[in-house]
Design a protein around this motif. Structure first.
Motif, PDB file in Angstrom:
ATOM      1  N   GLU A 221      11.572  17.922  -3.770  1.00 14.22           N
ATOM      2  CA  GLU A 221      11.818  19.066  -4.641  1.00 14.22           C
ATOM      3  C   GLU A 221      12.645  18.667  -5.856  1.00 14.22           C
ATOM      4  N   GLU A 222      13.666  17.837  -5.650  1.00 15.51           N
ATOM      5  CA  GLU A 222      14.470  17.393  -6.777  1.00 15.51           C
ATOM      6  C   GLU A 222      13.651  16.481  -7.687  1.00 15.51           C
ATOM      7  N   GLY A 223      12.824  15.619  -7.083  1.00 11.37           N
ATOM      8  CA  GLY A 223      11.972  14.738  -7.874  1.00 11.37           C
ATOM      9  C   GLY A 223      10.974  15.507  -8.716  1.00 11.37           C
ATOM     10  N   LEU A 224      10.420  16.573  -8.146  1.00 14.07           N
ATOM     11  CA  LEU A 224       9.491  17.405  -8.917  1.00 14.07           C
ATOM     12  C   LEU A 224      10.199  18.080 -10.081  1.00 14.07           C
ATOM     13  N   LYS A 225      11.410  18.553  -9.849  1.00  9.10           N
ATOM     14  CA  LYS A 225      12.161  19.183 -10.931  1.00  9.10           C
ATOM     15  C   LYS A 225      12.449  18.177 -12.050  1.00  9.10           C
ATOM     16  N   GLN A 226      12.854  16.949 -11.669  1.00 13.73           N
ATOM     17  CA  GLN A 226      13.094  15.904 -12.668  1.00 13.73           C
ATOM     18  C   GLN A 226      11.822  15.600 -13.458  1.00 13.73           C
ATOM     19  N   THR A 227      10.708  15.524 -12.733  1.00 17.23           N
ATOM     20  CA  THR A 227       9.435  15.214 -13.378  1.00 17.23           C
ATOM     21  C   THR A 227       9.014  16.323 -14.339  1.00 17.23           C
ATOM     22  N   ILE A 228       9.145  17.553 -13.914  1.00 15.28           N
ATOM     23  CA  ILE A 228       8.803  18.681 -14.778  1.00 15.28           C
ATOM     24  C   ILE A 228       9.651  18.660 -16.044  1.00 15.28           C
TER      25      ILE A 228
ATOM     26  N   ARG B   9       0.861  -1.189   0.000  1.00 13.75           N
ATOM     27  CA  ARG B   9       0.000   0.000   0.000  1.00 13.75           C
ATOM     28  C   ARG B   9       0.889   1.228   0.000  1.00 13.75           C
ATOM     29  N   CYS B  10       0.831   1.954  -1.084  1.00 13.72           N
ATOM     30  CA  CYS B  10       1.755   3.067  -1.274  1.00 13.72           C
ATOM     31  C   CYS B  10       1.034   4.407  -1.232  1.00 13.72           C
ATOM     32  N   SER B  11       1.803   5.432  -0.899  1.00 11.57           N
ATOM     33  CA  SER B  11       1.293   6.805  -0.919  1.00 11.57           C
ATOM     34  C   SER B  11       1.304   7.332  -2.355  1.00 11.57           C
ATOM     35  N   ASN B  12       1.021   8.605  -2.536  1.00  4.07           N
ATOM     36  CA  ASN B  12       0.886   9.188  -3.879  1.00  4.07           C
ATOM     37  C   ASN B  12       2.188   9.155  -4.656  1.00  4.07           C
ATOM     38  N   ASN B  13       2.133   8.599  -5.859  1.00  2.00           N
ATOM     39  CA  ASN B  13       3.288   8.536  -6.745  1.00  2.00           C
ATOM     40  C   ASN B  13       3.322   9.735  -7.690  1.00  2.00           C
TER      41      ASN B  13
ATOM     42  N   GLU C 153       5.186  14.785   3.206  1.00  2.19           N
ATOM     43  CA  GLU C 153       3.826  15.329   3.324  1.00  2.19           C
ATOM     44  C   GLU C 153       3.807  16.780   2.849  1.00  2.19           C
ATOM     45  N   ARG C 154       2.911  17.052   1.897  1.00  3.20           N
ATOM     46  CA  ARG C 154       2.757  18.423   1.418  1.00  3.20           C
ATOM     47  C   ARG C 154       1.291  18.690   1.100  1.00  3.20           C
ATOM     48  N   GLU C 155       0.878  19.923   1.292  1.00  2.00           N
ATOM     49  CA  GLU C 155      -0.450  20.333   0.874  1.00  2.00           C
ATOM     50  C   GLU C 155      -0.492  20.442  -0.649  1.00  2.00           C
ATOM     51  N   ASN C 156      -1.663  20.189  -1.218  1.00  2.00           N
ATOM     52  CA  ASN C 156      -1.815  20.320  -2.670  1.00  2.00           C
ATOM     53  C   ASN C 156      -1.451  21.723  -3.147  1.00  2.00           C
ATOM     54  N   LEU C 157      -1.754  22.717  -2.328  1.00  2.00           N
ATOM     55  CA  LEU C 157      -1.447  24.095  -2.702  1.00  2.00           C
ATOM     56  C   LEU C 157       0.064  24.323  -2.770  1.00  2.00           C
ATOM     57  N   TRP C 158       0.814  23.650  -1.898  1.00  2.00           N
ATOM     58  CA  TRP C 158       2.281  23.755  -1.950  1.00  2.00           C
ATOM     59  C   TRP C 158       2.801  23.203  -3.279  1.00  2.00           C
ATOM     60  N   ILE C 159       2.287  22.034  -3.690  1.00  2.00           N
ATOM     61  CA  ILE C 159       2.679  21.437  -4.971  1.00  2.00           C
ATOM     62  C   ILE C 159       2.347  22.391  -6.114  1.00  2.00           C
ATOM     63  N   THR C 160       1.157  22.967  -6.060  1.00  2.00           N
ATOM     64  CA  THR C 160       0.705  23.893  -7.101  1.00  2.00           C
ATOM     65  C   THR C 160       1.655  25.079  -7.231  1.00  2.00           C
ATOM     66  N   GLU C 161       1.986  25.684  -6.101  1.00  2.00           N
ATOM     67  CA  GLU C 161       2.848  26.869  -6.114  1.00  2.00           C
ATOM     68  C   GLU C 161       4.282  26.526  -6.530  1.00  2.00           C
ATOM     69  N   PHE C 162       4.744  25.321  -6.185  1.00  2.00           N
ATOM     70  CA  PHE C 162       6.081  24.901  -6.607  1.00  2.00           C
ATOM     71  C   PHE C 162       6.152  24.824  -8.132  1.00  2.00           C
TER      72      PHE C 162
ATOM     73  N   GLY D 292     -11.313  22.794  -3.750  1.00  2.00           N
ATOM     74  CA  GLY D 292     -11.551  23.388  -2.436  1.00  2.00           C
ATOM     75  C   GLY D 292     -10.506  24.407  -2.062  1.00  2.00           C
ATOM     76  N   ASP D 293     -10.055  24.332  -0.794  1.00  2.00           N
ATOM     77  CA  ASP D 293      -9.074  25.301  -0.299  1.00  2.00           C
ATOM     78  C   ASP D 293      -7.629  24.913  -0.603  1.00  2.00           C
ATOM     79  N   GLY D 294      -7.438  23.718  -1.186  1.00  2.00           N
ATOM     80  CA  GLY D 294      -6.085  23.291  -1.547  1.00  2.00           C
ATOM     81  C   GLY D 294      -5.241  22.817  -0.378  1.00  2.00           C
ATOM     82  N   GLN D 295      -5.848  22.676   0.783  1.00  2.00           N
ATOM     83  CA  GLN D 295      -5.089  22.306   1.986  1.00  2.00           C
ATOM     84  C   GLN D 295      -5.031  20.794   2.210  1.00  2.00           C
ATOM     85  N   TYR D 296      -5.460  20.025   1.257  1.00  2.00           N
ATOM     86  CA  TYR D 296      -5.408  18.570   1.384  1.00  2.00           C
ATOM     87  C   TYR D 296      -3.959  18.102   1.350  1.00  2.00           C
ATOM     88  N   ILE D 297      -3.619  17.192   2.245  1.00  2.00           N
ATOM     89  CA  ILE D 297      -2.227  16.769   2.423  1.00  2.00           C
ATOM     90  C   ILE D 297      -2.036  15.345   1.922  1.00  2.00           C
ATOM     91  N   ARG D 298      -0.985  15.149   1.133  1.00  2.00           N
ATOM     92  CA  ARG D 298      -0.608  13.827   0.654  1.00  2.00           C
ATOM     93  C   ARG D 298       0.878  13.590   0.906  1.00  2.00           C
TER      94      ARG D 298
END
Length: 338
Positions: free
Chosen positions: A299-306, A175-179, A245-254, A207-213
């Motif tokens: 942060e590095e993984g997001l940069k690689q993905t982008i 059972r894995c978290s968000n990939n 763990e990050r809020e969806n809004l944090w991912i969005t702003e990154f 919603g408010d974007g405060q959902y955490i994954r």
């Protein structure tokens, strides 16, 4: 070892197949995939000619097709095949029941009949439901799914464990978290927002974007499944998490900051019904037993993905045509703004 990987043309399945062929070049892999909207053979174009890789198009709910493959001699089944998007399950849960529950039962039955040595059921932390502001999901957390998708996965987990407990089939569940990472279909948050940011389109935040994954890079997840495949104990469940763990809004702003786009592109839309507030994984068990540690910083993984999506704009463009346009229009463009 001869592996049957179901759903291998999808996001995590394709990355897993590549991981296995890199690490175990003598293993033979049969990729069994129905090729639904999220299955894409372009994800595997670079290994299509590998002598130890075969693709068979088929539905895991088709007992004849499954029995033919499993009966050819399989050492292990790794079941990635699933309908996996919560929003789609809210529109029509029927296909989730057929694929995620009936399909899993068909695979389990074939594995029993053919005496397959190991059955790995790939599941999700969403089966546990929603957390409050503190605490973590452990392998003993009660299952309390809140969407038709997560309910179908919980049912498949329980069915799989019943085949171990009652019939002795060597089942292991992860059972894995968000990939996130390369080849993810752009209905999911990170690739959707990357694609929109690339084109300076609004980023629809529920919603408010405060959902955490808790986020994990897909290659780290594949390494963990590899460990479970070779060392997991039958009848056990292993949580896999990234510790991010990050809020969806944090991912969005990154993502916006990476592309130097203004925050005015954030578009808050009506929330999803039954939206789980927070997921967080305690992955201590897999760390203690196998020494698993995620290696890719968020942060590095997001940069690689982008960078991957920017460099694979043609792949992205093909996917975002046809059915995807209708889905996007219904779920985002026509969704109430808040």
């Amino acid at each position: 070892m001869r592996l049957m990987v179901t759903g291998g043309a999808g996001f995590i399945g394709a990355n897993f197949i590549k991981h296995i062929l890199r690490k175990y070049p003598k293993y033979r892999i049969i990729n069994f995939d129905k090729l639904t909207y999220a299955g894409n053979l372009d994800n595997l174009s670079d290994i299509a000619e590998n002598d130890n890789y075969d693709f068979i198009q088929g539905d895991i709910a088709d007992s004849n097709a499954v029995s033919k493959v499993v009966g050819s001699g399989i050492d292990a089944i790794i079941n990635f095949a699933a309908e996996s998007h919560v929003d789609r399950s809210l529109d029509d849960a029927s296909v989730f029941i057929v694929t995620n529950v009936v399909g899993t039962q068909v695979l389990l039955e074939a594995a029993m009949k053919c005496k397959v040595g190991r059955f790995i059921q790939i599941s999700t932390d969403e089966v546990y439901g929603s957390l409050g502001a503190s605490g973590y999901f452990t392998e003993t957390t009660p299952l309390r799914p809140n969407s038709p998708y997560s309910a179908s996965k919980a049912a498949a987990d329980l069915l799989s464990l019943s085949y171990y407990r009652s019939l002795g089939l060597p089942v292991v569940i992860t059972r894995c978290s968000n990939n996130y990472g390369p080849y993810q279909f752009p209905e999911k948050l990170i690739p959707l927002f990357i694609a929109n940011a690339m084109e300076e389109k609004p980023l629809p935040v529920y919603g408010d974007g405060q959902y955490i994954r808790d986020w994990i890079y897909v290659e780290d997840h594949c390494r963990a499944i590899d460990m479970v495949l070779h060392r997991g104990k039958p009848g056990e469940v292993y949580n896999i998490g990234g510790g991010n763990e990050r809020e969806n809004l944090w991912i969005t702003e990154f993502i916006l900051a990476y592309f130097k786009r203004p925050k005015t592109l954030i578009m808050h839309v009506k929330d999803r019904p039954g939206h789980d507030r927070r997921y967080a994984i305690d992955a201590g068990k897999i760390k203690r037993e196998f020494g698993f540690e995620p290696t890719v910083d968020l942060e590095e993984g997001l940069k690689q993905t982008i960078r991957w999506y920017v460099n694979n704009a043609e792949w992205l463009g093909k996917i975002r045509s046809g059915e995807y346009k209708e889905y996007y229009k219904k779920h985002y463009l026509e969704r109430e703004k808040i």
